[in-house]
Scaffold this active site. Structure first.
Site, PDB file in Angstrom:
ATOM      1  N   TYR A 188      18.706 -92.153   0.238  1.00 19.98           N
ATOM      2  CA  TYR A 188      18.755 -93.404  -0.522  1.00 19.98           C
ATOM      3  C   TYR A 188      19.917 -94.292  -0.089  1.00 19.98           C
ATOM      4  CZ  TYR A 188      15.514 -91.167  -3.816  1.00 19.98           C
ATOM      5  OH  TYR A 188      14.439 -90.548  -4.396  1.00 19.98           O
TER       6      TYR A 188
ATOM      7  N   ARG B 152      46.036 -83.563 -29.354  1.00 18.48           N
ATOM      8  CA  ARG B 152      44.584 -83.499 -29.534  1.00 18.48           C
ATOM      9  C   ARG B 152      44.247 -82.959 -30.913  1.00 18.48           C
ATOM     10  NH1 ARG B 152      41.386 -80.143 -25.031  1.00 18.48           N
ATOM     11  NH2 ARG B 152      42.474 -78.417 -26.065  1.00 18.48           N
TER      12      ARG B 152
ATOM     13  N   MET C  25      18.402 -86.134  -6.409  1.00 20.21           N
ATOM     14  CA  MET C  25      18.260 -85.307  -7.602  1.00 20.21           C
ATOM     15  C   MET C  25      17.958 -83.859  -7.242  1.00 20.21           C
ATOM     16  SD  MET C  25      15.684 -85.729 -10.873  1.00 20.21           S
ATOM     17  CE  MET C  25      16.417 -87.263 -11.427  1.00 20.21           C
TER      18      MET C  25
ATOM     19  N   LYS D 249      33.914 -70.234 -23.490  1.00 17.06           N
ATOM     20  CA  LYS D 249      33.226 -71.430 -23.985  1.00 17.06           C
ATOM     21  C   LYS D 249      32.462 -72.091 -22.842  1.00 17.06           C
ATOM     22  CE  LYS D 249      37.204 -74.490 -23.257  1.00 17.06           C
ATOM     23  NZ  LYS D 249      38.091 -75.496 -23.872  1.00 17.06           N
TER      24      LYS D 249
END
Length: 379
Positions: free
Chosen positions: A267, A135, A315, A37
């Site tokens: 930054y 769950r 980023m 998954k």
């Protein structure tokens, strides 16, 4: 190449090695349902699944219907279990693509039964029992009544009974006691199903940790995930598993510059050079999955030497203090995760510790804009 020199190499020979470790850890005859998954935890589930199929894996586990359909469309014909179950309106595709699904409510079971009957097919289900995860799943106390109802649904095939450990990766006394209690509750639910004449093909509760750490003689299938990709379920397993990382996240040094004492980097000026420092800029950042939480905490490998991340992770960029890296040059390879060519490694467990998370999130966070390059495939 039109993008950047930032890639994730996936070593399928290491995947084969880890799969063999699972095979050695489980009893003879026990099947292996590989968890693929979330794009095989960020490793690319098409190529991973094809490799595992060539190794004789019993089945695959996915999170939801679309992942199962992708496997079928890519030519995978081994059993595929939708661990999260199907949602209303998905039953027809589940049956049509010959996918198995977890079931944890009578309403789900009834709709699947009716859908399969209209298609003149059988819907393959794994009844999920909640033994303590809290769950998904039928409450253990309600399991006998659930199984009695299930006997009347003739278009369902009870392919399995399933549960999930909450703390199998915690090897302290409290964790072990809770896992043992879950196992006992699950064994009782399986016995109740069989006393009603039901005969599941698969009985499974063991995840990666339990596959290596627990004796579950009433089960005949395990569900490894994280160990296939070369990381430990938790620090409690340090030294207990001979795993190899299969992902190597790498980039290159794009720029080098000397900065003077007092120079701030990136930054918010979270790093200031204490003296004259050589700083490398590397084209990878949080948009690639290199977490901003690694600001002033992460380490990378360059020329076999560890070097620290300095300043805020951007980023698209990180900056590295390479003052102590002999001979460093523009174009040098940078290993951010996994092992370099000399066998030195930055483990997912380390990145997770620095970022305050777990290896699962580190792997799953490597974004789609990082190309995956597969090495050492068997076909």
């Amino acid at each position: 190449m039109d993008s950047r020199p930032t890639i994730a190499e996936i070593d399928l020979a290491a995947l084969r090695h880890n799969f063999e470790q699972v095979q050695r850890a489980v009893p003879a005859g026990c099947g292996i349902l590989a968890i693929v998954k979330a794009d095989a935890y960020g490793h690319g589930f098409m190529d991973i699944s094809r490799e595992l199929e060539s190794l004789g894996v019993t089945a695959f586990g996915v999170a939801f219907l679309a992942e199962g359909i992708q496997l079928r469309k890519s030519g995978i014909d081994r059993p595929v279990l939708i661990l999260g179950g199907v949602y209303p309106g998905q039953e027809r595709k589940c049956v049509g693509f010959n996918l198995s699904t977890a079931v944890f409510s009578l309403e789900q079971a009834r709709v699947l039964n009716d859908t399969a009957a209209r298609l003149y097919r059988k819907a393959k289900i794994h009844v999920k029992i909640d033994t303590g995860m809290g769950r998904l799943g039928v409450a253990a106390a309600e399991a006998p009544a659930f199984f009695r109802e299930l006997r009347e649904m003739k278009s369902l095939e009870l392919e399995g009974i399933i549960s999930h450990f909450a703390s199998a990766d915690e090897l302290d006394d409290d964790g072990r006691r809770f896992s043992d209690r879950q196992a006992a509750v699950f064994a009782q639910s399986v016995a109740e199903a069989r006393s009603l004449g039901l005969d599941p093909r698969y009985v499974h509760i063991a995840n990666s940790a339990a596959a290596f750490g627990m004796d579950l003689p009433f089960c005949n299938l395990v569900r490894p995930g994280i160990v296939l990709y070369g990381a430990l379920p938790s620090g409690d397993f340090e030294g207990k598993m001979a795993l190899r990382p299969i992902m190597r996240l790498q980039s290159t040094v794009a720029m080098l510059k000397w900065v003077e004492p007092g120079t701030s980097i990136s930054y918010a000026r979270r790093y200031t050079a204490p003296d004259r420092r050589l700083i490398a800029s590397v084209p990878v950042g949080y948009a690639d999955g290199y977490s901003r939480a690694l600001t002033n905490r992460g380490e990378v490998l360059i020329r076999g030497t560890r070097a620290p991340v300095v300043g805020t992770v951007c980023m698209d960029w990180i900056m590295i203090d390479v003052t102590s890296v002999p001979g460093v040059a523009v174009g040098d390879e940078v290993t951010l995760l996994g092992c370099d060519r000399q066998g030195h490694c930055v483990r997912a467990e380390e990145l997770a510790s620095w970022a305050g998370t777990i290896p699962y999130e580190i792997f799953c966070g490597i974004s789609k804009r990082v190309p995956r390059v597969y090495l050492n495939a068997t076909r």
